[in-house]
Design an enzyme around this catalytic site. Structure first.
Site: not given
Ligand code: NAD
Length: 344
Positions: A137, A161, A165
């Site tokens: 991120s 958070y 990361k």
């Molecule tokens: P999201 O919450 O929609 O998806 C994450 C998925 O992981 C969810 O379906 C959740 O149920 C699953 N999950 C969480 N913890 C888990 C675990 N311990 N075991 C199994 N499944 C688990 O988030 P997203 O927006 O799709 O983001 C995906 C990744 O990208 C995340 O790691 C997030 O930190 C990172 N990210 C997201 C953004 C954003 O703005 N969406 C920005 C930068 C980084």
């Protein structure tokens, strides 16, 4: 074709990436605890493929489970090997992502995001799987006022958070150094993913009260919230509101596939890549575009700045553009229009 394991593959970014992977004929196994998703997303993904007459037999498996469960992860790798289709790459999306919640509940974030990653990496190593694309991120950077961030910019997360990361990035760096001829690692530092698949069949599923702009905009558009609060009107930016680098989730999805191909086609390496458009848009600009594009009008008002917010977060994406066979093609209008299609 070998299999890809997508952890958290039913989440927002994961589900759109899985859709792109299936379009391109990849075989995928998804593990997701559903803590921030739902089984409905799996059904939607299957349905979109059926509508397109894409044969899914044996190509798309979903396992409900937590990546902190070592026995389960080991079992997934073993079973894939026994079926003669070993997992050769992992796209690691699974994790908790709310900055605010991470401040309120840091132990939950460290446990899920870091212990989960360590567990996954141990199992990968035991099963001779050394390719990983990791969802990092832009929060790993120390923000710079009105300067774009490149991959060499100073690191310095401002919240738990972001620290989880960065810690995962450091763990990946260490395992790469321990065996540099084996591990191929891509750290994708996402900026602000928004939008949805243009079919309107898939989108973001905000569970609970969202903290990010687009999920809040969608709640306002649906009439579930009466107005939108803008955090701060006196930031040192052109219109006083924060500036972000919004990227369409389908462009982001395609970046994962490009990164995976890059890793497979090149020598083992550990590479961090900014995944953004390189264009900054202010919160006010987004609100105006969202209203215009979707023909919706709603009130908004200014409240005081939110803890942890930064005025300017925009990617210098030159490295990703030069190394990957990838370029973001969707603009702010597409992002605003597609995010709403999924609600209708
Ligand atoms: P999201 O919450 O929609 O998806 C994450 C998925 O992981 C969810 O379906 C959740 O149920 C699953 N999950 C969480 N913890 C888990 C675990 N311990 N075991 C199994 N499944 C688990 O988030 P997203 O927006 O799709 O983001 C995906 C990744 O990208 C995340 O790691 C997030 O930190 C990172 N990210 C997201 C953004 C954003 O703005 N969406 C920005 C930068 C980084």
């Amino acid at each position: 074709m070998k299999r890809i394991l997508a952890t958290g593959g039913l989440g927002f970014v994961g589900s759109h990436t899985c859709l792109s992977l299936l379009y391109q004929g990849y075989k995928i196994i998804v593990i997701d605890s559903l803590i921030n998703s739902s089984f409905e997303i799996y059904q939607k993904l299957k349905k979109i493929n059926e509508v397109l007459n894409l044969e899914l037999n044996n190509k798309f498996t979903f396992i409900k489970g937590d990546i902190r469960n070592s026995a389960l992860i080991e079992n997934i790798f073993q079973e894939a090997s026994m079926k003669d289709q070993p997992i050769n790459s992992v796209i690691h999306f699974a994790g908790l992502k709310s900055v605010n919640q991470s401040i309120l509940n840091p132990l939950q974030y460290w446990d899920s995001n870091v212990i989960g990653t360590i567990n996954l990496l141990k199992t990968m190593r035991n099963n001779q799987c050394f390719n990983i694309v990791f969802s990092s991120s832009a929060t790993v950077y120390k923000p710079k006022l009105n300067r774009m961030l490149d991959e060499n910019s100073d690191l310095g997360p401002m919240n738990p958070y972001g620290m989880t990361k960065l810690t995962n990035e450091k763990i990946l760096e260490d395992i790469f150094k321990s065996d540099p001829n084996k591990w191929s690692i891509s750290l994708l530092r996402y900026f602000n993913p928004v939008g949805a698949h243009s079919s309107g069949s898939l989108g973001e599923l905000p569970i609970g009260m969202p903290n990010n702009l687009f999920p809040i905009l969608m709640k306002v558009a649906l009439g579930e919230l009466d107005f939108l609060s803008i955090y701060g009107k006196d930031w040192p930016t052109k219109d006083g509101t924060c500036i972000r680098d919004f990227i369409h989730v389908m462009d982001l999805a395609e970046a994962h596939i490009a990164a995976l191909k890059f890793l497979i086609d090149n020598r083992p390496q550990n590479i961090a890549l900014n995944i953004g458009t390189g264009k900054g848009t202010s919160v006010l600009e987004i609100i105006k575009t969202f209203q215009e594009v979707n023909g919706i009008c709603f009130p908004y008002h200014f409240v005081k700045r939110r803890m942890g917010d930064q005025p300017f977060l925009v990617a210098d994406n030159k490295l990703a553009l030069s190394l990957l066979d990838w370029i973001p093609t969707r603009n702010i209008v597409d992002m605003c229009a597609d995010s709403v299609k999924n609600l209708i």
